[in-house]
Scaffold this motif. Structure first.
Motif, PDB file in Angstrom:
ATOM      1  N   PHE A 185       6.110  44.338  52.015  1.00 33.17           N
ATOM      2  CA  PHE A 185       7.474  44.433  52.529  1.00 33.17           C
ATOM      3  C   PHE A 185       7.493  45.430  53.679  1.00 33.17           C
ATOM      4  O   PHE A 185       6.754  46.415  53.669  1.00 33.17           O
ATOM      5  CB  PHE A 185       8.424  44.916  51.427  1.00 33.17           C
ATOM      6  CG  PHE A 185       8.445  44.033  50.219  1.00 33.17           C
ATOM      7  CD1 PHE A 185       9.254  42.906  50.169  1.00 33.17           C
ATOM      8  CD2 PHE A 185       7.647  44.320  49.120  1.00 33.17           C
ATOM      9  CE1 PHE A 185       9.266  42.090  49.050  1.00 33.17           C
ATOM     10  CE2 PHE A 185       7.651  43.503  47.996  1.00 33.17           C
ATOM     11  CZ  PHE A 185       8.469  42.386  47.961  1.00 33.17           C
ATOM     12  N   ARG A 186       8.386  45.133  54.630  1.00 31.67           N
ATOM     13  CA  ARG A 186       8.502  46.014  55.783  1.00 31.67           C
ATOM     14  C   ARG A 186       9.894  46.637  55.793  1.00 31.67           C
ATOM     15  O   ARG A 186      10.885  45.926  55.625  1.00 31.67           O
ATOM     16  CB  ARG A 186       8.284  45.201  57.056  1.00 31.67           C
ATOM     17  CG  ARG A 186       8.263  46.037  58.304  1.00 31.67           C
ATOM     18  CD  ARG A 186       7.919  45.215  59.524  1.00 31.67           C
ATOM     19  NE  ARG A 186       8.038  43.779  59.283  1.00 31.67           N
ATOM     20  CZ  ARG A 186       7.483  42.871  60.056  1.00 31.67           C
ATOM     21  NH1 ARG A 186       6.781  43.224  61.089  1.00 31.67           N
ATOM     22  NH2 ARG A 186       7.645  41.593  59.800  1.00 31.67           N
ATOM     23  N   GLY A 187       9.923  47.938  55.973  1.00 38.42           N
ATOM     24  CA  GLY A 187      11.203  48.640  56.032  1.00 38.42           C
ATOM     25  C   GLY A 187      11.302  49.444  57.293  1.00 38.42           C
ATOM     26  O   GLY A 187      10.364  49.491  58.095  1.00 38.42           O
ATOM     27  N   GLU A 188      12.421  50.110  57.453  1.00 36.10           N
ATOM     28  CA  GLU A 188      12.646  50.852  58.685  1.00 36.10           C
ATOM     29  C   GLU A 188      11.647  51.994  58.841  1.00 36.10           C
ATOM     30  O   GLU A 188      11.179  52.290  59.925  1.00 36.10           O
ATOM     31  CB  GLU A 188      14.073  51.411  58.647  1.00 36.10           C
ATOM     32  CG  GLU A 188      14.613  51.781  60.005  1.00 36.10           C
ATOM     33  CD  GLU A 188      16.029  52.290  59.878  1.00 36.10           C
ATOM     34  OE1 GLU A 188      16.308  53.353  60.461  1.00 36.10           O
ATOM     35  OE2 GLU A 188      16.842  51.642  59.176  1.00 36.10           O
ATOM     36  N   TYR A 225      14.091  46.725  52.371  1.00 38.56           N
ATOM     37  CA  TYR A 225      12.859  46.164  52.926  1.00 38.56           C
ATOM     38  C   TYR A 225      13.014  44.660  53.114  1.00 38.56           C
ATOM     39  O   TYR A 225      13.772  44.021  52.391  1.00 38.56           O
ATOM     40  CB  TYR A 225      11.680  46.376  51.980  1.00 38.56           C
ATOM     41  CG  TYR A 225      11.187  47.801  51.892  1.00 38.56           C
ATOM     42  CD1 TYR A 225      10.160  48.249  52.707  1.00 38.56           C
ATOM     43  CD2 TYR A 225      11.742  48.683  50.971  1.00 38.56           C
ATOM     44  CE1 TYR A 225       9.682  49.544  52.611  1.00 38.56           C
ATOM     45  CE2 TYR A 225      11.269  49.987  50.867  1.00 38.56           C
ATOM     46  CZ  TYR A 225      10.242  50.409  51.696  1.00 38.56           C
ATOM     47  OH  TYR A 225       9.778  51.686  51.604  1.00 38.56           O
ATOM     48  N   ARG A 272       2.950  45.735  46.872  1.00 33.52           N
ATOM     49  CA  ARG A 272       2.827  45.606  45.424  1.00 33.52           C
ATOM     50  C   ARG A 272       1.656  44.684  45.130  1.00 33.52           C
ATOM     51  O   ARG A 272       1.513  43.639  45.762  1.00 33.52           O
ATOM     52  CB  ARG A 272       4.094  45.017  44.810  1.00 33.52           C
ATOM     53  CG  ARG A 272       5.237  46.015  44.765  1.00 33.52           C
ATOM     54  CD  ARG A 272       6.444  45.385  44.133  1.00 33.52           C
ATOM     55  NE  ARG A 272       7.563  46.316  44.119  1.00 33.52           N
ATOM     56  CZ  ARG A 272       8.826  45.941  44.168  1.00 33.52           C
ATOM     57  NH1 ARG A 272       9.131  44.658  44.231  1.00 33.52           N
ATOM     58  NH2 ARG A 272       9.791  46.835  44.132  1.00 33.52           N
ATOM     59  N   ALA A 301      11.443  41.178  42.513  1.00 36.15           N
ATOM     60  CA  ALA A 301      12.591  41.405  43.381  1.00 36.15           C
ATOM     61  C   ALA A 301      12.167  42.227  44.586  1.00 36.15           C
ATOM     62  O   ALA A 301      11.358  43.140  44.457  1.00 36.15           O
ATOM     63  CB  ALA A 301      13.683  42.144  42.607  1.00 36.15           C
ATOM     64  N   ALA A 302      12.686  41.883  45.736  1.00 42.58           N
ATOM     65  CA  ALA A 302      12.378  42.649  46.937  1.00 42.58           C
ATOM     66  C   ALA A 302      13.046  44.016  46.810  1.00 42.58           C
ATOM     67  O   ALA A 302      14.187  44.117  46.371  1.00 42.58           O
ATOM     68  CB  ALA A 302      12.878  41.923  48.178  1.00 42.58           C
ATOM     69  N   PRO A 303      12.326  45.055  47.179  1.00 42.97           N
ATOM     70  CA  PRO A 303      12.938  46.381  47.112  1.00 42.97           C
ATOM     71  C   PRO A 303      14.051  46.512  48.144  1.00 42.97           C
ATOM     72  O   PRO A 303      14.000  45.877  49.203  1.00 42.97           O
ATOM     73  CB  PRO A 303      11.777  47.323  47.420  1.00 42.97           C
ATOM     74  CG  PRO A 303      10.748  46.507  48.101  1.00 42.97           C
ATOM     75  CD  PRO A 303      10.945  45.086  47.672  1.00 42.97           C
ATOM     76  N   GLY A 330       8.678  52.290  57.090  1.00 42.79           N
ATOM     77  CA  GLY A 330       7.302  52.030  56.684  1.00 42.79           C
ATOM     78  C   GLY A 330       7.166  50.744  55.910  1.00 42.79           C
ATOM     79  O   GLY A 330       8.005  49.841  56.032  1.00 42.79           O
ATOM     80  N   LEU A 336       5.810  48.698  52.119  1.00 41.86           N
ATOM     81  CA  LEU A 336       5.661  48.812  50.679  1.00 41.86           C
ATOM     82  C   LEU A 336       4.788  47.645  50.225  1.00 41.86           C
ATOM     83  O   LEU A 336       5.006  46.507  50.630  1.00 41.86           O
ATOM     84  CB  LEU A 336       7.048  48.768  50.018  1.00 41.86           C
ATOM     85  CG  LEU A 336       7.104  49.111  48.533  1.00 41.86           C
ATOM     86  CD1 LEU A 336       8.394  49.851  48.230  1.00 41.86           C
ATOM     87  CD2 LEU A 336       7.016  47.863  47.679  1.00 41.86           C
TER      88      LEU A 336
END
Lengths: 143, 128
Positions: free
Chosen positions: B31-34, A88, B40, A83-85, B36, B38
Protein backbone atom coordinates in the motif's frame (compact mmCIF):
# COMPACT_ATOMS: atom_id res chain seq x y z
CA UNK A 1 21.74 4.70 -7.39
CA UNK A 2 19.25 5.03 -10.14
CA UNK A 3 16.39 2.62 -9.92
CA UNK A 4 14.34 2.29 -13.05
CA UNK A 5 11.56 0.45 -11.35
CA UNK A 6 10.72 -0.99 -7.99
CA UNK A 7 8.38 -3.64 -6.71
CA UNK A 8 6.16 -0.83 -5.53
CA UNK A 9 5.37 0.48 -8.98
CA UNK A 10 1.93 -0.25 -10.17
CA UNK A 11 3.08 -0.30 -13.81
CA UNK A 12 5.00 -3.53 -13.42
CA UNK A 13 2.53 -5.10 -11.08
CA UNK A 14 0.58 -6.90 -13.76
CA UNK A 15 3.70 -8.38 -15.33
CA UNK A 16 4.98 -9.54 -11.98
CA UNK A 17 1.62 -10.96 -10.96
CA UNK A 18 1.53 -12.91 -14.16
CA UNK A 19 5.03 -14.26 -13.59
CA UNK A 20 4.09 -15.24 -10.06
CA UNK A 21 1.02 -17.01 -11.36
CA UNK A 22 3.22 -18.92 -13.77
CA UNK A 23 5.55 -19.83 -10.92
CA UNK A 24 2.67 -21.04 -8.83
CA UNK A 25 1.25 -22.96 -11.72
CA UNK A 26 4.47 -24.88 -12.13
CA UNK A 27 4.98 -25.30 -8.42
CA UNK A 28 1.52 -26.32 -7.42
CA UNK A 29 -0.27 -27.10 -10.63
CA UNK A 30 -2.90 -24.41 -10.35
CA UNK A 31 -3.10 -20.79 -9.19
CA UNK A 32 -4.23 -19.95 -5.73
CA UNK A 33 -7.74 -18.62 -5.49
CA UNK A 34 -9.69 -17.20 -2.61
CA UNK A 35 -10.10 -20.57 -1.00
CA UNK A 36 -7.83 -22.66 1.13
CA UNK A 37 -5.73 -24.73 -1.16
CA UNK A 38 -5.82 -27.80 1.01
CA UNK A 39 -2.92 -29.53 -0.68
CA UNK A 40 -0.78 -26.48 -0.27
CA UNK A 41 -1.86 -24.94 3.00
CA UNK A 42 -2.79 -27.82 5.25
CA UNK A 43 -1.42 -31.09 6.44
CA UNK A 44 -3.15 -34.01 8.11
CA UNK A 45 -0.94 -36.33 10.11
CA UNK A 46 -1.81 -39.55 11.87
CA UNK A 47 0.19 -40.37 14.97
CA UNK A 48 -0.15 -43.30 17.31
CA UNK A 49 -2.93 -41.82 19.40
CA UNK A 50 -4.05 -38.76 17.48
CA UNK A 51 -5.02 -37.32 14.14
CA UNK A 52 -3.53 -33.83 13.82
CA UNK A 53 -4.49 -31.21 11.25
CA UNK A 54 -2.37 -28.11 10.74
CA UNK A 55 -3.76 -25.47 8.41
CA UNK A 56 -2.29 -22.10 7.50
CA UNK A 57 -4.76 -19.35 8.29
CA UNK A 58 -2.69 -16.16 8.45
CA UNK A 59 -4.60 -13.13 9.61
CA UNK A 60 -7.66 -15.15 10.59
CA UNK A 61 -9.08 -14.53 14.06
CA UNK A 62 -10.12 -17.41 16.29
CA UNK A 63 -13.76 -16.27 16.25
CA UNK A 64 -13.79 -16.57 12.47
CA UNK A 65 -12.96 -20.28 12.50
CA UNK A 66 -15.50 -23.06 12.79
CA UNK A 67 -14.52 -26.69 13.18
CA UNK A 68 -16.80 -29.68 13.02
CA UNK A 69 -16.17 -33.38 13.42
CA UNK A 70 -18.89 -35.50 11.99
CA UNK A 71 -19.16 -39.00 10.65
CA UNK A 72 -15.51 -39.63 9.98
CA UNK A 73 -14.84 -36.20 8.55
CA UNK A 74 -13.35 -32.99 9.83
CA UNK A 75 -14.61 -29.73 8.40
CA UNK A 76 -12.84 -26.39 8.79
CA UNK A 77 -14.51 -23.14 7.87
CA UNK A 78 -12.72 -19.82 8.09
CA UNK A 79 -12.85 -16.30 6.70
CA UNK A 80 -10.63 -13.34 6.32
CA UNK A 81 -11.12 -10.16 4.40
CA UNK A 82 -7.87 -8.24 4.13
CA UNK A 83 -8.74 -4.60 4.63
CA UNK A 84 -6.71 -1.75 3.22
CA UNK A 85 -5.21 0.35 5.98
CA UNK A 86 -6.66 3.80 6.40
CA UNK A 87 -4.88 6.56 4.51
CA UNK A 88 -3.24 4.17 2.06
CA UNK A 89 -4.06 3.10 -1.46
CA UNK A 90 -3.25 -0.35 -2.73
CA UNK A 91 -0.48 -0.70 -5.27
CA UNK A 92 -0.28 -4.49 -5.17
CA UNK A 93 -2.66 -7.07 -3.75
CA UNK A 94 -1.51 -10.67 -3.72
CA UNK A 95 -2.86 -11.90 -0.40
CA UNK A 96 -6.15 -13.59 -1.13
CA UNK A 97 -9.43 -13.10 0.57
CA UNK A 98 -10.07 -16.37 2.37
CA UNK A 99 -13.40 -18.14 2.34
CA UNK A 100 -12.60 -21.62 3.38
CA UNK A 101 -14.82 -24.63 3.73
CA UNK A 102 -12.61 -27.65 3.62
CA UNK A 103 -13.57 -31.22 4.54
CA UNK A 104 -11.01 -33.87 5.38
CA UNK A 105 -11.63 -37.59 5.64
CA UNK A 106 -10.24 -38.85 8.90
CA UNK A 107 -7.91 -41.83 8.58
CA UNK A 108 -9.11 -43.33 11.86
CA UNK A 109 -12.18 -43.10 14.12
CA UNK A 110 -11.80 -40.29 16.65
CA UNK A 111 -13.47 -39.37 19.90
CA UNK A 112 -15.18 -36.03 19.14
CA UNK A 113 -15.38 -35.27 22.86
CA UNK A 114 -11.62 -35.31 23.15
CA UNK A 115 -10.67 -32.77 20.51
CA UNK A 116 -8.76 -29.54 20.86
CA UNK A 117 -7.95 -26.69 18.54
CA UNK A 118 -5.63 -23.72 18.73
CA UNK A 119 -4.74 -20.86 16.43
CA UNK A 120 -1.16 -19.67 16.94
CA UNK A 121 0.91 -17.45 14.65
CA UNK A 122 -1.67 -17.90 11.92
CA UNK A 123 -1.59 -21.71 12.04
CA UNK A 124 -4.61 -23.69 13.10
CA UNK A 125 -3.84 -26.96 14.88
CA UNK A 126 -6.66 -29.41 15.48
CA UNK A 127 -5.87 -32.44 17.61
CA UNK A 128 -8.32 -35.31 17.59
CA UNK A 129 -7.76 -38.22 19.91
CA UNK A 130 -8.35 -41.54 18.28
CA UNK A 131 -11.20 -43.61 19.59
CA UNK A 132 -9.96 -46.23 22.05
CA UNK A 133 -10.70 -48.99 19.54
CA UNK A 134 -8.55 -47.34 16.91
CA UNK A 135 -5.42 -47.07 19.04
CA UNK A 136 -2.72 -49.65 18.95
CA UNK A 137 -2.88 -51.85 22.00
CA UNK A 138 -0.06 -53.78 23.47
CA UNK A 139 -1.03 -57.29 24.27
CA UNK A 140 0.84 -58.88 27.09
CA UNK A 141 2.27 -62.24 26.22
CA UNK A 142 2.13 -64.76 29.00
CA UNK A 143 5.09 -66.94 29.37
CA UNK B 1 7.82 -30.20 -9.77
CA UNK B 2 11.20 -30.75 -8.18
CA UNK B 3 12.78 -28.31 -10.61
CA UNK B 4 10.26 -25.63 -9.75
CA UNK B 5 10.83 -26.12 -6.05
CA UNK B 6 14.59 -26.07 -6.28
CA UNK B 7 14.32 -22.79 -8.15
CA UNK B 8 12.96 -21.11 -5.01
CA UNK B 9 15.86 -22.44 -2.98
CA UNK B 10 18.64 -19.93 -2.80
CA UNK B 11 22.06 -21.54 -2.56
CA UNK B 12 23.17 -21.39 1.04
CA UNK B 13 26.32 -22.53 2.78
CA UNK B 14 26.29 -26.31 2.99
CA UNK B 15 25.73 -27.62 6.47
CA UNK B 16 26.32 -31.02 7.99
CA UNK B 17 22.69 -32.05 7.53
CA UNK B 18 21.21 -30.02 4.69
CA UNK B 19 17.63 -28.99 5.19
CA UNK B 20 15.88 -30.16 2.05
CA UNK B 21 12.61 -28.51 2.86
CA UNK B 22 11.94 -25.70 0.36
CA UNK B 23 11.26 -22.05 0.98
CA UNK B 24 8.10 -20.58 -0.50
CA UNK B 25 7.58 -17.06 -1.80
CA UNK B 26 4.90 -15.49 0.41
CA UNK B 27 2.14 -13.33 -1.08
CA UNK B 28 2.40 -9.64 -0.21
CA UNK B 29 0.12 -6.63 -0.27
CA UNK B 30 1.74 -3.25 -0.84
CA UNK B 31 0.00 0.00 0.00
CA UNK B 32 1.11 3.52 -0.73
CA UNK B 33 0.39 6.42 1.57
CA UNK B 34 1.29 10.05 1.77
CA UNK B 35 4.20 9.44 4.13
CA UNK B 36 5.42 6.10 2.91
CA UNK B 37 4.51 2.51 2.22
CA UNK B 38 3.01 -0.38 4.09
CA UNK B 39 3.68 -4.03 3.29
CA UNK B 40 1.80 -7.03 4.56
CA UNK B 41 3.05 -10.57 4.01
CA UNK B 42 1.48 -13.90 4.97
CA UNK B 43 3.99 -15.82 7.05
CA UNK B 44 1.94 -18.43 8.92
CA UNK B 45 3.81 -20.42 11.55
CA UNK B 46 6.72 -17.97 11.75
CA UNK B 47 7.58 -16.51 15.15
CA UNK B 48 9.34 -13.15 15.60
CA UNK B 49 12.49 -15.01 16.69
CA UNK B 50 12.61 -16.89 13.40
CA UNK B 51 11.99 -13.87 11.21
CA UNK B 52 14.56 -11.59 9.64
CA UNK B 53 13.92 -8.47 7.62
CA UNK B 54 16.98 -6.98 5.96
CA UNK B 55 17.42 -3.94 3.80
CA UNK B 56 20.54 -3.93 1.67
CA UNK B 57 20.72 -0.92 -0.60
CA UNK B 58 17.21 -1.05 -2.02
CA UNK B 59 16.64 -4.78 -1.66
CA UNK B 60 14.33 -5.66 1.18
CA UNK B 61 14.57 -9.34 2.06
CA UNK B 62 12.05 -11.07 4.24
CA UNK B 63 12.97 -14.52 5.51
CA UNK B 64 11.06 -16.54 8.03
CA UNK B 65 11.61 -20.11 9.13
CA UNK B 66 8.85 -22.25 10.45
CA UNK B 67 9.11 -25.14 12.86
CA UNK B 68 8.40 -28.66 11.75
CA UNK B 69 4.89 -29.89 12.30
CA UNK B 70 3.73 -32.90 14.26
CA UNK B 71 5.61 -36.09 13.56
CA UNK B 72 3.63 -38.93 12.17
CA UNK B 73 2.34 -40.48 9.04
CA UNK B 74 1.20 -37.73 6.68
CA UNK B 75 -2.21 -38.61 5.29
CA UNK B 76 -2.80 -35.57 3.24
CA UNK B 77 -1.39 -32.22 2.30
CA UNK B 78 1.80 -30.57 1.30
CA UNK B 79 5.28 -31.61 2.29
CA UNK B 80 6.90 -29.71 5.09
CA UNK B 81 8.41 -26.39 4.12
CA UNK B 82 11.38 -24.63 5.65
CA UNK B 83 9.69 -21.26 5.60
CA UNK B 84 9.29 -18.19 3.46
CA UNK B 85 11.70 -16.01 1.60
CA UNK B 86 11.13 -13.01 -0.64
CA UNK B 87 13.06 -10.01 -1.83
CA UNK B 88 11.37 -6.79 -2.85
CA UNK B 89 12.97 -3.84 -4.56
CA UNK B 90 11.95 -0.77 -2.61
CA UNK B 91 12.07 2.87 -3.68
CA UNK B 92 15.30 4.72 -2.96
CA UNK B 93 13.45 7.29 -0.89
CA UNK B 94 12.62 4.88 1.94
CA UNK B 95 14.04 5.99 5.28
CA UNK B 96 15.93 2.82 6.21
CA UNK B 97 16.34 3.82 9.84
CA UNK B 98 12.64 4.28 10.40
CA UNK B 99 11.30 0.98 9.07
CA UNK B 100 8.99 -0.67 11.56
CA UNK B 101 7.94 -4.32 11.62
CA UNK B 102 5.30 -6.25 13.51
CA UNK B 103 4.13 -9.84 13.26
CA UNK B 104 0.57 -10.60 14.31
CA UNK B 105 -1.34 -13.84 13.67
CA UNK B 106 1.16 -14.92 11.04
CA UNK B 107 0.98 -11.65 9.09
CA UNK B 108 4.04 -9.42 8.88
CA UNK B 109 3.32 -5.71 8.66
CA UNK B 110 6.12 -3.39 7.64
CA UNK B 111 5.89 0.37 7.49
CA UNK B 112 8.46 2.09 5.34
CA UNK B 113 8.39 5.84 5.85
CA UNK B 114 9.44 8.09 3.05
CA UNK B 115 12.68 9.88 3.79
CA UNK B 116 11.60 13.37 4.86
CA UNK B 117 14.57 14.94 3.15
CA UNK B 118 13.58 13.70 -0.24
CA UNK B 119 9.91 14.49 -0.02
CA UNK B 120 8.79 16.78 -2.78
CA UNK B 121 8.33 20.33 -1.75
CA UNK B 122 7.45 23.54 -3.42
CA UNK B 123 10.32 25.90 -3.88
CA UNK B 124 9.51 29.50 -3.61
CA UNK B 125 10.71 31.57 -6.52
CA UNK B 126 11.94 34.96 -5.64
CA UNK B 127 10.96 37.70 -7.96
CA UNK B 128 14.02 39.77 -8.83
Amino acid sequence: MLTLWTDFDRSFDSVDSMLRRFDRFFEQGFPRGGILDATRDSRLVETENEVVLTADLPGVRAEDVEINVHDGTLTVEANRTPAAPEGYEASRLERPELRIAQTYSLPAPVDPERASASLTNGVLTVRLEKAPDARPRRIAVRS
Amino acid sequence: MSTALSKTETPTAPTAAPDRRPFLSPPVDIFRGENGWLIRADLPGVTPDDLSVDLHENRLTIEGRRPTGPEGEAQFGRPEIAGYRRTLIVPDVVDADAIDASLVDGVLELTLPRDQRTRSRRIAVNAN
